[in-house]
Structures are given as C-alpha cells and as structure tokens.
Design a protein around this motif. Structure first.
Motif, PDB file in Angstrom:
ATOM      1  N   SER A 123     -31.566  17.440 -13.200  1.00  0.00           N
ATOM      2  CA  SER A 123     -32.524  17.961 -14.169  1.00  0.00           C
ATOM      3  C   SER A 123     -33.172  16.848 -14.976  1.00  0.00           C
ATOM      4  O   SER A 123     -34.243  17.038 -15.541  1.00  0.00           O
ATOM      5  CB  SER A 123     -31.821  18.941 -15.109  1.00  0.00           C
ATOM      6  N   SER A 124     -32.534  15.668 -15.026  1.00  0.00           N
ATOM      7  CA  SER A 124     -33.152  14.544 -15.720  1.00  0.00           C
ATOM      8  C   SER A 124     -34.323  13.965 -14.940  1.00  0.00           C
ATOM      9  O   SER A 124     -34.992  13.052 -15.421  1.00  0.00           O
ATOM     10  CB  SER A 124     -32.118  13.441 -15.985  1.00  0.00           C
ATOM     11  N   ALA A 125     -34.586  14.500 -13.742  1.00  0.00           N
ATOM     12  CA  ALA A 125     -35.718  14.046 -12.927  1.00  0.00           C
ATOM     13  C   ALA A 125     -36.922  14.953 -13.101  1.00  0.00           C
ATOM     14  O   ALA A 125     -37.778  15.014 -12.223  1.00  0.00           O
ATOM     15  CB  ALA A 125     -35.321  13.976 -11.466  1.00  0.00           C
ATOM     16  N   MET A 126     -37.030  15.675 -14.229  1.00  0.00           N
ATOM     17  CA  MET A 126     -38.148  16.592 -14.402  1.00  0.00           C
ATOM     18  C   MET A 126     -39.489  15.870 -14.372  1.00  0.00           C
ATOM     19  O   MET A 126     -40.501  16.454 -13.999  1.00  0.00           O
ATOM     20  CB  MET A 126     -38.008  17.381 -15.707  1.00  0.00           C
ATOM     21  N   GLY A 127     -39.531  14.597 -14.725  1.00  0.00           N
ATOM     22  CA  GLY A 127     -40.772  13.838 -14.637  1.00  0.00           C
ATOM     23  C   GLY A 127     -41.049  13.321 -13.243  1.00  0.00           C
ATOM     24  O   GLY A 127     -42.203  13.121 -12.873  1.00  0.00           O
ATOM     25  N   GLY A 128     -39.984  13.109 -12.467  1.00  0.00           N
ATOM     26  CA  GLY A 128     -40.151  12.615 -11.114  1.00  0.00           C
ATOM     27  C   GLY A 128     -39.011  11.712 -10.698  1.00  0.00           C
ATOM     28  O   GLY A 128     -38.076  11.425 -11.463  1.00  0.00           O
ATOM     29  N   VAL A 129     -39.084  11.259  -9.456  1.00  0.00           N
ATOM     30  CA  VAL A 129     -38.052  10.424  -8.850  1.00  0.00           C
ATOM     31  C   VAL A 129     -38.717   9.238  -8.175  1.00  0.00           C
ATOM     32  O   VAL A 129     -39.748   9.383  -7.506  1.00  0.00           O
ATOM     33  CB  VAL A 129     -37.237  11.230  -7.808  1.00  0.00           C
ATOM     34  N   VAL A 130     -38.128   8.055  -8.355  1.00  0.00           N
ATOM     35  CA  VAL A 130     -38.495   6.872  -7.584  1.00  0.00           C
ATOM     36  C   VAL A 130     -37.283   6.503  -6.744  1.00  0.00           C
ATOM     37  O   VAL A 130     -36.206   6.202  -7.281  1.00  0.00           O
ATOM     38  CB  VAL A 130     -38.897   5.699  -8.502  1.00  0.00           C
ATOM     39  N   ASN A 131     -37.422   6.550  -5.427  1.00  0.00           N
ATOM     40  CA  ASN A 131     -36.321   6.262  -4.508  1.00  0.00           C
ATOM     41  C   ASN A 131     -36.651   4.999  -3.727  1.00  0.00           C
ATOM     42  O   ASN A 131     -37.613   4.966  -2.954  1.00  0.00           O
ATOM     43  CB  ASN A 131     -36.099   7.435  -3.553  1.00  0.00           C
ATOM     44  N   VAL A 132     -35.853   3.952  -3.948  1.00  0.00           N
ATOM     45  CA  VAL A 132     -36.044   2.666  -3.275  1.00  0.00           C
ATOM     46  C   VAL A 132     -35.046   2.579  -2.133  1.00  0.00           C
ATOM     47  O   VAL A 132     -33.840   2.708  -2.334  1.00  0.00           O
ATOM     48  CB  VAL A 132     -35.837   1.498  -4.259  1.00  0.00           C
ATOM     49  N   ILE A 133     -35.551   2.377  -0.924  1.00  0.00           N
ATOM     50  CA  ILE A 133     -34.725   2.435   0.275  1.00  0.00           C
ATOM     51  C   ILE A 133     -34.636   1.051   0.900  1.00  0.00           C
ATOM     52  O   ILE A 133     -35.657   0.393   1.135  1.00  0.00           O
ATOM     53  CB  ILE A 133     -35.304   3.452   1.272  1.00  0.00           C
ATOM     54  N   ASP A 134     -33.395   0.605   1.134  1.00  0.00           N
ATOM     55  CA  ASP A 134     -33.170  -0.679   1.798  1.00  0.00           C
ATOM     56  C   ASP A 134     -32.341  -0.447   3.053  1.00  0.00           C
ATOM     57  O   ASP A 134     -32.104   0.693   3.467  1.00  0.00           O
ATOM     58  CB  ASP A 134     -32.495  -1.675   0.837  1.00  0.00           C
ATOM     59  N   SER A 135     -31.886  -1.535   3.664  1.00  0.00           N
ATOM     60  CA  SER A 135     -31.149  -1.431   4.934  1.00  0.00           C
ATOM     61  C   SER A 135     -29.704  -1.867   4.775  1.00  0.00           C
ATOM     62  O   SER A 135     -29.060  -2.243   5.747  1.00  0.00           O
ATOM     63  CB  SER A 135     -31.838  -2.297   6.000  1.00  0.00           C
ATOM     64  N   ARG A 136     -29.186  -1.811   3.533  1.00  0.00           N
ATOM     65  CA  ARG A 136     -27.857  -2.375   3.274  1.00  0.00           C
ATOM     66  C   ARG A 136     -26.759  -1.665   4.075  1.00  0.00           C
ATOM     67  O   ARG A 136     -25.778  -2.276   4.485  1.00  0.00           O
ATOM     68  CB  ARG A 136     -27.576  -2.318   1.773  1.00  0.00           C
TER      69      ARG A 136
END
Length: 723
Positions: A158-171
């Motif tokens: 619910s703290s993502a009501m403004g939106g989500v930034v998802n950074v994806i790597d290959s770790r």
C-alpha cells in the motif's frame, strides 16, 4: 504473529481456484538482455513487456501508466542515481538532493508513497526517511528499469500508491548461457563532476544446470559543476544584506555571508566514491530455477551545503558513509498442474548502516536498519479467458537512529499483505481487478538517548483494491479506465518523529495518533501504436482523506514536544498532519516516423506531464514538480543513432507557504551512439552533451532548490560491452 501467518497460509490455499497464468514460457525481465545477444528482434519484443507484475503483459495492455527503460535508452540516461536516470520519463521527476542522493518522484508522490525495488524486493535502506539518504541501488549494474504507476503498483504494498520503480539486474541468473558464459561491462566518464565509473558482470555455466555469477562496480566523482551561482538570486540578496550588517562579536564561528553569495560554477561538498560487489549462483532446469546472491554496497558522499543567508541559521557540510550487506533468494517452479501453473518465491535480507560525519571525521549521528522482505506468488492455470495470480508478502524492519540528532526513536515495523490480481481477456475487451489486505504493526521505544518519545505500538489493517477495463477501439488503439481505493498505514517516521533532523534542516514532529491514509483514484488511459507512430497517455485524479504531510508550524509546538528532554529548538518546526487532499494531472508521450532514408529512420518524439496537488484548508502541497515538455528528433540506423532533444520546465508558482517560486528553464541535450564493430553488436559507444548551454536549472521538487542547482554542461562518454 502466528495468527496472521496462519491466516496468510489459509488464504493462499483458497485463492488459486480463481485461475490465471500464461501458458507460454514467461519472458522474464533479466532474460531480455541475454536474448539480445542472439536475437535482437526477440529482445526488442521483450523490451515492450511489463514483467514486474506476476504475469506477462504488453506495455499497451497494462491498465495504467507504465515505462520501461532498457538498451540504448538506459545507456543514454544512465546517471549515478536512479532518480536522475529516470528523470526524463513521463510522469517522473527526482528529489535532487545533490548528485548522490536523488530518489524518483512519481506523479508528485515521493518518500513513503513510492516503492523502490530491486528485482521485485525493496531496496531495504532508509532513503524513504530523508531526501539526503541515497537509494542503495547502483544503476551501473541495471539491465532494465520498469516504472509502474496506478493500480497495478498495489501488488507491491500500500506504500506504493504513488507507483513502483523496479530495477532489474542479473545477480541471480535465470538462464544457462548458450556459450557457457556471459560477460558484460560498462565504463562512463562525465565531465560535470569528473565522474569515472566502471562496472561489469559475468556468468559461467558449471555443468548443464548450475550457473555462477559475479559482478562489481566502482564510481568516483569530484564536486559538481553547475551553470551559475549556487544560491538563487533571492537568496544571494539575503546573504549580501546580512553581510552588510555588523558582525556579532559573540559568535564563535562567524559566517562569511558575502562568500556564500559568491559561490558559483562548482557545488562544494558533493564529491562521492562508491563501490559495490556481488556474487550469485542458480540452479536452472526446464521446470524452474533456484538461486541465491550476496552483495556489498559501500559509499562515501557529500550533500550540498545549505549556505546560511541570515544571522542565526546553521551551516553544515554533511558527509555520509553508507554500507549495506545483503542476501537475496529467488525460486520459481512450473507445477504443470490443473490449478497452479507456477510458484514464485522472492526474498531479501539486508543489514544497513550509515554514519553522518562531522567535519573532523567523527560520527555525529548513526542510522542502523535491518530489513527482511519476502513474497510468494501463486500463478494459476489458465482457464479460458480468465487469468489470475495470488500471493502473500512479508516485510519487517528494525530501525535505530543514535546520536545528538536522533530525530526518531528505535522502532520496529512488521507487515503482512495478501493480494490477488485477476484478468479477463476477451480480445477487444480486457478487464482486471486486484485486491490487497494488509496487516501492519509499528512500535517505538519510549526513550532514545535523553529524548522521550511515544511509548507504545500501533496496529493497522488496510484494504486496497482496483478494478478496470480497456477496450480495443481498433487493432492499433486501446482505451482504458481504472478505479482504485487505497489504504496506507502511517510509517514510523510519520508516527514517532520528535527531534532535530539535520538532513531537512527542521525539527520534525510526528503524531502517534494518526489514522489510516485513504484515497480513491480514477485513471483513464490511451494507447495507440501503429506503423510509424505510437502514443500513450494517462490522466488521473486522486481524492485523499487523512492525507499525511508536513507543514511549518508554530515553534512553540515543537518546543513543548522537546521540553521533556530539556533541549531547545533552534530549527524551523515542521509537524506532520492529516487532512484531505487532491492530486490530479496527466502524462503523455508519442513518436512518429518522419522519413525513411535508405537504412536510416528519422523519428520525432515528445512527452509532457503535469501534476496539481492541493491539501484542503492548507493550500498547494509542497515540492510538486513543475509542468514540462520534452521533444526530440532522432536518426536511427544499424550502426549509428543520433539524437537532439530539448526539455522545457515551466515556472512553479503553486508553492506551499514555506516554499519559494521555482524559475523556468530549458535544457538542450545531444547524443551520438555508435556500434563500431559489426561482428560485435553488443559493443556500443555513446557520446552525449547534456545541458549544452550551461543553464541554471532547479527542480521544484527538491528541498535544496534554492541552494543547489542541477548539473551544468556535462559531456559524457559511455562504452558498453557484452559477449
């Protein structure tokens, strides 16, 4: 806690019967870069897929505003912080607390209302606590970044009501390298801060199923070059007026106001050095994967000095020493059953600390944070036109601030969320509904040093949901409408803050009696994609009740709160309050093919965004980005891509009572991207000139806009290699 764990387990046992899954193999985010090496067409298709949600969707099918940054666009946009890397995406701005601490702002929301994730799990840092705290994600190692706005973001809390930034790597590897190995590296130089950065990652197959991974990055920069004075014209006038007054003979360390007014061309105290390293391993089979990774992050950076312009103001040159050690786990299994198609597990644990250093190098205030987050997703078998997924998410945080400027007591947060997302795909008509139920427990110690805080705990239960539909008007055009209701529990900072906060130069005061923050949201979307053109737009309106915000108030309020500790309040008093609020705005972007000259395509593109926010009975919400437009022309061929763009940010006159006006600016950028070796398509050289005319640019969303402008002219060179 056992009662809620039992409830979560029972709910998950029942939810799968509602049905949903993609019968094809899901193209995961981190698969796309690997595929690009062997199949550029497939990689381009993967670039248009949103994978942050539990199921694969085309960007044009998502019922809310989304952005995907990968490939050449990511290389061109790459900056030391994730906020600045994304700042030219529609609906995205940045907090801009200097070149090392800049968090993304989505649709005017920041802090607690935007979640920053690494491969679906929180960054587990304290960047939400203050704008001067960096996000512990290194963009150098990012393969792909997804920005989700609107109802779908509720899958992540619910703290993502403004939106989500998802950074994806290959770790944690997802696939076995076809050649037995994968290598990638990047090196960047930026002239504005004499920035030198290098990073690399590699996978090697051991046998037919085990893949080992290693990566690392290093970045060092000097004080940032700016396009003029550090202070705005109004602040310079204040400083020069103060310089003309008689000096205070009792002052132990008098401030040179005239020197403050004269600071220009370079922004003192903004040098930084960061390194990160990680290792991972995964077992990859035809029916699933299981992987684990360890990473270490270490950074020392300064934040811009808030130069004093009047007598009695404090002036510090803060530096932060940041360390995080983190362990990540990811597992996925194809069950092939008639009810469940896939099981996905993602978890992360991190121990974080940062020291705010005194001028002599001693530790003034220490922040300690230990966090654990995990999510289990059950992807259900396809039932005709009905798809669906359900899951449970767990989050726990132990947070402690120690030192003279400990504005927050030692506190704990524990949260369990149950969620489901269902979709009907009937061709032209698509409908989607989501539901999330969340339990949150927060507690704080009664004593922190010699400060007395609230003694007790709070429990919240929040219900959030969304429903929406989209309709294909034609093969190329789709329109959509979403309705969402969101409930968010207050954070520990909003409940328990009671002390001087050096980062924001304020005495911050929370309220342990806060209720749930609630909102209703309505969003309309338009996607039009055809031969030689594309256009995406979103318009939204949000109604809030019990909206939590900080506002400057009577110093006597903070003095009364500080009295039990015997401390005095010598900073402006900012108190968190709850009121009704309204947010509305739009974002749009489009491109059109102007010409095809042999093997070269000429494209014209543009984007624009606007947000207006009001707190009822109080006025404009603080730190809202100004309206802007950005247009560019780009020539693309197999070997060379050239781009020229101009961004105009309008004046921001709608300010909170304690804010100042932000002047407009226009920034011009140019980029040339080369693939010099036909036999090595994974090697690119990108040359760019940003802020070509060295303008004085300041973001309305920044706490430091009157003291620290954005970078001046910045010539950059980036070499990316993959094999």
């Amino acid at each position: 806690m056992s009662r809620r764990v039992l409830l979560a387990s029972c709910s998950l046992a029942l939810l799968p019967v509602s049905a949903w899954a993609d019968p094809d193999r899901v193209v995961l985010a981190s698969d796309a870069p690997a595929q690009a090496k062997s199949d550029p067409a497939q990689a381009q298709q993967g670039a248009n897929i949103i994978v942050s949600a539990p199921y694969r969707q085309s960007e044009t099918d998502v019922l809310s505003g989304t952005s995907v940054v990968t490939g050449e666009e990511l290389t061109r946009s790459l900056r030391p912080t994730i906020g600045e890397t994304l700042a030219r995406q529609p609906g995205v701005s940045a907090s801009s607390f200097g070149p090392s601490a800049s968090r993304p702002i989505l649709r005017g929301f920041q802090g607690e209302r935007v979640r920053i994730l690494t491969d679906g799990i929180g960054s587990i840092d304290v960047s939400n606590t203050s704008a001067d705290h960096a996000v512990i994600i290194d963009p150098l190692l990012a393969e792909r970044v997804e920005v989700l706005r609107g109802p779908s973001a509720l899958l992540f809390g619910s703290s993502a009501m403004g939106g989500v930034v998802n950074v994806i790597d290959s770790r944690i590897p997802r696939t076995v390298p076809e050649k037995g190995y994968r290598l990638s590296s990047i090196a960047t130089y930026g002239s504005a801060a004499n920035e030198r950065s290098v990073g690399g990652a590699g996978d090697v197959a051991v046998g037919s199923h085990l893949v080992l991974h290693a990566d690392g990055a290093y970045s060092k920069s000097d004080d940032l070059k700016i396009g003029g004075y550090a202070l705005t014209a109004a602040k310079r006038r204040e400083a020069l007026a103060s310089a003309a007054l008689p000096a205070d003979p009792a002052a132990e360390d008098p401030i040179d106001f005239a020197a403050n007014a004269a600071v220009r061309n370079r922004l003192p105290n903004t040098a930084a050095k960061t390194w990160t390293a990680g290792a991972g391993a995964a077992i990859v089979t035809d029916t699933g994967t299981l992987g684990i990774a360890y990473s270490h992050y270490d950074s020392l950076y300064g934040v811009p000095i808030r130069f004093a312009t009047e007598a009695g103001q404090e002036q510090e040159a803060p530096r932060l020493s940041v360390v995080q050690n983190r362990i990540d786990l990811r597992a996925e299994a194809d069950t092939g059953g008639g009810i469940l198609q896939k099981l996905r597990l993602r978890a992360g644990y991190a121990a974080y600390r940062h020291f705010e250093l005194e001028p002599d190098g001693g530790v003034g205030t220490a922040f300690y944070n230990k966090g654990l987050e995990g999510r289990l997703e059950l992807v259900q078998a396809d039932r005709g036109v009905w798809k669906g997924a359900s899951g449970v998410q767990y989050f726990a945080r132990d947070f402690d601030v120690v030192g003279d400027e400990a504005f927050l007591p030692k506190n704990k947060t524990e949260q369990i969320g149950l969620f489901t997302l269902q979709q009907l795909d009937m061709g032209a008509l698509k409908a989607e509904a989501g539901l999330r139920y969340e339990f949150t427990d927060l507690s704080a110690d009664p004593v922190q040093g010699d400060l007395r805080f609230f003694n007790g705990s709070r429990h919240f239960e929040a219900l959030s949901g969304s429903v929406g539909a989209s309709y294909g008007v034609s093969r190329d055009v789709r329109i959509g409408l979403n309705l969402s209701h969101t409930e968010r529990a207050p954070s520990a900072e909003e409940l328990f803050a009671n002390g001087a906060h050096a980062g924001t130069e304020a005495y911050e005061l929370g309220n342990p009696g806060f209720r749930l923050e609630k909102s209703w949201g309505l969003e309309a979307t338009l996607h039009a994609h055809g031969d030689g053109y594309s256009f995406d737009a979103s318009a939204y309106y949000n109604w809030f009740s019990n909206y939590i915000s900080d506002a400057e108030t009577d110093p006597a309020v903070c003095a009364a709160a500080a009295a039990p500790s015997g401390r005095t309040v010598d900073l402006p008093c900012f108190q968190f309050t709850q009121r009704d609020a309204r947010y509305y705005g739009f974002e749009a972007e489009g491109s059109v093919r102007l010409a095809q000259l042999g093997g070269t395509t000429i494209n014209l593109d543009a984007l624009g965004d606007y947000v207006r926010a009001n707190i009822v009975d109080q006025g404009p919400a603080p730190r809202i980005p100004a309206p802007r437009v950005l247009g560019g022309i780009e020539a693309q061929s197999d070997r060379v891509t050239g781009r020229l763009e101009a961004e105009h940010v309008f004046v921001q006159n709608r300010t909170a009572a304690f804010e100042t006006r932000t002047a407009p600016y226009t920034m011009v950028n140019a980029t040339l991207s080369l693939k010099p070796f036909p036999a090595m398509p994974g090697t690119t050289l990108t040359l760019s000139a940003n802020n070509l005319f060295d303008v004085d640019a300041r973001r309305a969303s920044s706490y430091l806009k009157d003291y620290a402008p954005l970078a001046g002219r910045d010539l950059r060179a980036t070499l990316r290699f993959s094999l």
